[in-house]
Design a protein around this motif. Structure first.
Motif, short mmCIF file in Angstrom:
data_model
loop_
_atom_site.label_atom_id
_atom_site.label_comp_id
_atom_site.label_asym_id
_atom_site.label_seq_id
_atom_site.Cartn_x
_atom_site.Cartn_y
_atom_site.Cartn_z
N LEU A 9 0.84 -1.20 0.00
CA LEU A 9 0.00 0.00 0.00
C LEU A 9 0.87 1.24 0.00
N VAL A 11 1.59 4.54 1.86
CA VAL A 11 1.35 5.18 3.15
C VAL A 11 2.16 6.48 3.18
N PRO A 12 1.86 7.37 4.12
CA PRO A 12 2.66 8.60 4.20
C PRO A 12 4.12 8.28 4.50
N ASP A 13 5.04 9.13 4.07
CA ASP A 13 6.45 8.93 4.39
C ASP A 13 6.66 9.11 5.89
N PRO A 14 7.61 8.34 6.44
CA PRO A 14 7.89 8.51 7.87
C PRO A 14 8.58 9.85 8.12
N GLU A 47 -1.23 -6.38 14.26
CA GLU A 47 -2.54 -5.81 13.98
C GLU A 47 -2.66 -5.34 12.54
N ALA A 48 -3.88 -5.13 12.12
CA ALA A 48 -4.13 -4.62 10.78
C ALA A 48 -3.39 -3.30 10.59
N GLY A 49 -2.74 -3.17 9.45
CA GLY A 49 -2.05 -1.91 9.15
C GLY A 49 -0.58 -1.89 9.52
N ASP A 50 -0.10 -2.94 10.19
CA ASP A 50 1.32 -2.96 10.58
C ASP A 50 2.21 -3.14 9.36
N ILE A 51 3.33 -2.44 9.35
CA ILE A 51 4.29 -2.56 8.26
C ILE A 51 5.40 -3.52 8.68
N TYR A 129 7.01 -0.81 16.08
CA TYR A 129 7.69 0.05 15.11
C TYR A 129 7.36 -0.38 13.68
N ALA A 130 7.21 0.60 12.79
CA ALA A 130 6.99 0.30 11.39
C ALA A 130 8.27 -0.33 10.82
N ARG A 138 11.74 4.90 9.36
CA ARG A 138 12.29 5.69 10.46
C ARG A 138 13.11 4.77 11.36
#
Lengths: 390, 117
Positions: A9, A11-14, A47-51, A129-130, A138
Motif C-alpha cells: 500500500l 502510506v505517508p512517508d515517515p 494488527e491490521a495496518g502494521d508494516i 515500530y513500522a 524511520r
C-alpha cells in the motif's frame, strides 16, 4: 492461527519523531524466516495496518538533531534490534535486552516478565515500530544502531548484516564450539546456513546439517557440511547423529528452526492439533530432538524463535545430561562490525543464499512462496524502488 | 518521589508514592483501556528513566501505518499507543499528570514502583 493477508500500500512517508531518529531511504530489504511467524499468526499483537520488515539497508535521508555520527547520504545497514546504547543492558552489550527502546514494554512484561528491546516490524509487543519492507523507514536511536558501509561492496553482500548473518554467528558462538568439535545444525535456511559457516570459522571440525529440502541441503554441502535429510524414511535424526559420532553425540546442537518446526513422525500431528486447539503456542519438535541428541555436557544454542508455551519438552533429558542452553534475540551491535570486516576480507560472501530478487509489489505473493517453500526458495531480497516487471 | 542510590553503584532507584481514589467500576474500565492510574505511574516512571538515560522517550505515534480498521484501532488504544508520552518531563513537577476524572472517591490505591502496598 491468525490472519495472513498482506498487501502493498501507499502510506505517508515517515518523519523524524525523536532527536535520535534517522530516516533511511531503503535500497534493499529482505523477507526473514521469522516474518513467517508473523504471517502465520504465531506472534501475538500483530494488527491490521502494521508494516513488516526488519532486514534492511539504505541511504540516510535525514537525521534528528541528536544524531552526530551519521549524515544524509551515508550508506548504512540497520540492525533489527533497536538499542539505546545507554541503559544497563546496552552497557553490558546485551543489546537485544535494551531497556529503553520498547514503547510498549508493558505488553511484553505481561507475557515475559520483562521486556526486551524494540524490534522493527515485529508486533506491538516488541514496540510496534513500522518495518523496513518499504521505501522509507524511520530508525530510532540511529546514533547507536546503523553500521556505516564505507567500502563499495554491493548491497547484497552486506544486507544480511541486518539480521541473519549476525544471528547465525551468535548461534555458533553460543554453541561454545572448541577446536575439533562436531556441531549439528537443524534447519538449513538462511540462519542455519550462516550458523554452519560460522561454526567452521569458530573451529568446528565437522558440521552436520539437518533439513528436508534438497536445495537447502545442497547449499549446506556447498559450504562443507555433511547433511541428513530427516524426511528419509529410514533415518531417525537421533540415530543418524549417533552413527555419525560413534555414539557420542554432537558436542553442540543449534536449533535454527524455532517454533514452526516440522518432523517426519507423529509428533508433527500432535503439535498441529495442540496448536490448533490453543493448548500450546509453538511446535517444538526440533527443540525436543536437539535436547535428546546433544552429547552429555554439550551445548544447545537456539537462534530459532520461540514465542510462548511449549509442550512435552524433555527437560529431564536436558538435566540428566547436564547440558547448557543458550538462546535469545541477537545482540546485533556486537557482531555487525567484525562480520563486515570478514566480508571485506573476502572470508565469506553472504549473498550465496539469495534465490529470488523481487519488487515490493511482488512481496505479498512471495510470502506465500516462502511459507510453502515453493520454487526452491532459499532467500528473498526486495528492491523497493524497482518497478513491477511487466 | 524518593531517589535512592542502588546497591553496588548501579544507578538510582526512583520510587513514586501516589494515592488515587476511584470507584471499582471506573478502575476496572480504566484497566481495560490501559489507562489505570497504577499503570500510568509505571509508564511515567519508565518514561522518566528513558529520558534520563537517553534524552528521549521511545515512541511510535506519528509513524506511518496502513488502515487499522475498527478492531486494530481499538487494540492500538488498548495497547496504550494512543496515550502520547509527553515530549519532555515538566521540570517543576515530577508527578505524573492524571486526568481529573480519575481522582474519584472511596478505594485507595497506593503505588510503589507499580506494586500495591
Amino acid at each position: 492461527m491468525g490472519t495472513s493477508k498482506l498487501e502493498t500500500l501507499e502510506v505517508p512517508d515517515p518523519t523524524l519523531l525523536n532527536p535520535h531518529d534517522a530516516i533511511i531511504k531503503v535500497t534493499r530489504t529482505a523477507i526473514c524466516g521469522s516474518d513467517l511467524h508473523l504471517f502465520d499468526g504465531f506472534i501475538p499483537t500483530m494488527e491490521a495496518g502494521d508494516i513488516l520488515g526488519h532486514e534492511f539497508m539504505g541511504i540516510v535521508e535525514e537525521v534528528g538533531k541528536a544524531v552526530s555520527n551519521l549524515k544524509p547520504g551515508d550508506r548504512v545497514v540497520v540492525p533489527f534490534t533497536i538499542a539505546c546504547g545507554n541503559c544497563l543492558f546496552c552497557k553490558k552489550k546485551i543489546w537485544a535486552a535494551c531497556d529503553n527502546s520498547n514503547p510498549n514494554a508493558h505488553l511484553m512484561e505481561k507475557a515475559y516478565g520483562y521486556s526486551g528491546s524494540g524490534l522493527f516490524g515485529y508486533s506491538h509487543m516488541m514496540g510496534g515500530y513500522a518495518g523496513g519492507q518499504a521505501q522509507y523507514v524511520r530508525v530510532p536511536f540511529a546514533n547507536v544502531g546503523p553500521l556505516k558501509i564505507e567500502s563499495d561492496l554491493p548491497d547484497e553482500k552486506v544486507l544480511f548484516l541486518s539480521d541473519i548473518f549476525p544471528t547465525g554467528y551468535m548461534a555458533a558462538e553460543n554453541a561454545q564450539i572448541e577446536a575439533g568439535d562436531t556441531v549439528a545444525v537443524w534447519g538449513c535456511g538462511p540462519v542455519g546456513q550462516f550458523a554452519i559457516a560460522s561454526a567452521f570459522m569458530l573451529g568446528a571440525a565437522r558440521v552436520i546439517a539437518i533439513d528436508r529440502l534438497p536445495e537447502r541441503l545442497e547449499l549446506a554441502r556447498s559450504i562443507g557440511a555433511i547433511t541428513v535429510n530427516y524426511d528419509d524414511e529410514d533415518t531417525s535424526v537421533l540415530t543418524a547423529l549417533k552413527d555419525l559420532t560413534g555414539n557420542a553425540g554432537p558436542d553442540s546442537c543449534i536449533d535454527a528452526v524455532g517454533l514452526e518446526s516440522h518432523s517426519a513422525d507423529m509428533q508433527h500431528v500432535y503439535d498441529k492439533i495442540k496448536t490448533a486447539l490453543m493448548l500450546e503456542t509453538d511446535r517444538p519438535s526440533v527443540l525436543r530432538q536437539a535436547i535428546m541428541a546433544v552429547r552429555k555436557g554439550g551445548t544447545l544454542s537456539i537462534p530459532g524463535v520461540y514465542g510462548g508455551l511449549l509442550d512435552k519438552v524433555p527437560f529431564g533429558a536436558a538435566f540428566g545430561k547436564g547440558i547448557t542452553m543458550k538462546m535469545g534475540q541477537t545482540n546485533m551491535h556486537t557482531y555487525m562490525k567484525p562480520l563486515l570486516e570478514r566480508i571485506e576480507k573476502g572470508q565469506i560472501d553472504p549473498s550465496y543464499i539469495i534465490s529470488h530478487r523481487i519488487t515490493l509489489d511482488e512481496a505479498p505473493e512471495m510470502y506465500k512462496v516462502w511459507r510453502d517453500k515453493r520454487e526452491a526458495v532459499t532467500k528473498i531480497v526486495i528492491d523497493p524502488w524497482a518497478a513491477k516487471a511487466a | 518521589v524518593i531517589f535512592e542510590a542502588a546497591p553496588g553503584g548501579r544507578g538510582t532507584i526512583v520510587t513514586v508514592l501516589q494515592e488515587f481514589r476511584m470507584g471499582k467500576l471506573a478502575s476496572a474500565w480504566e484497566t481495560l483501556t490501559g489507562r489505570n492510574p497504577k499503570q500510568a505511574v509505571v509508564e511515567n516512571l519508565r518514561h522518566f528513566k528513558a529520558f534520563a538515560e537517553t534524552g528521549e522517550i521511545p515512541r511510535t505515534q506519528g509513524q506511518p501505518h496502513g488502515p487499522r480498521g475498527v478492531v486494530g484501532s481499538m487494540k492500538a488504544s488498548a495497547y496504550g499507543e494512543k496515550i502520547r508520552p509527553r515530549p519532555r518531563p515538566n521540570a517543576k513537577s515530577a508527578r505524573p499528570r492524571i486526568k481529573p476524572e480519575c481522582l474519584r472517591r472511596n478505594k485507595a490505591l497506593h503505588t510503589r514502583n507499580g506494586d500495591e502496598l
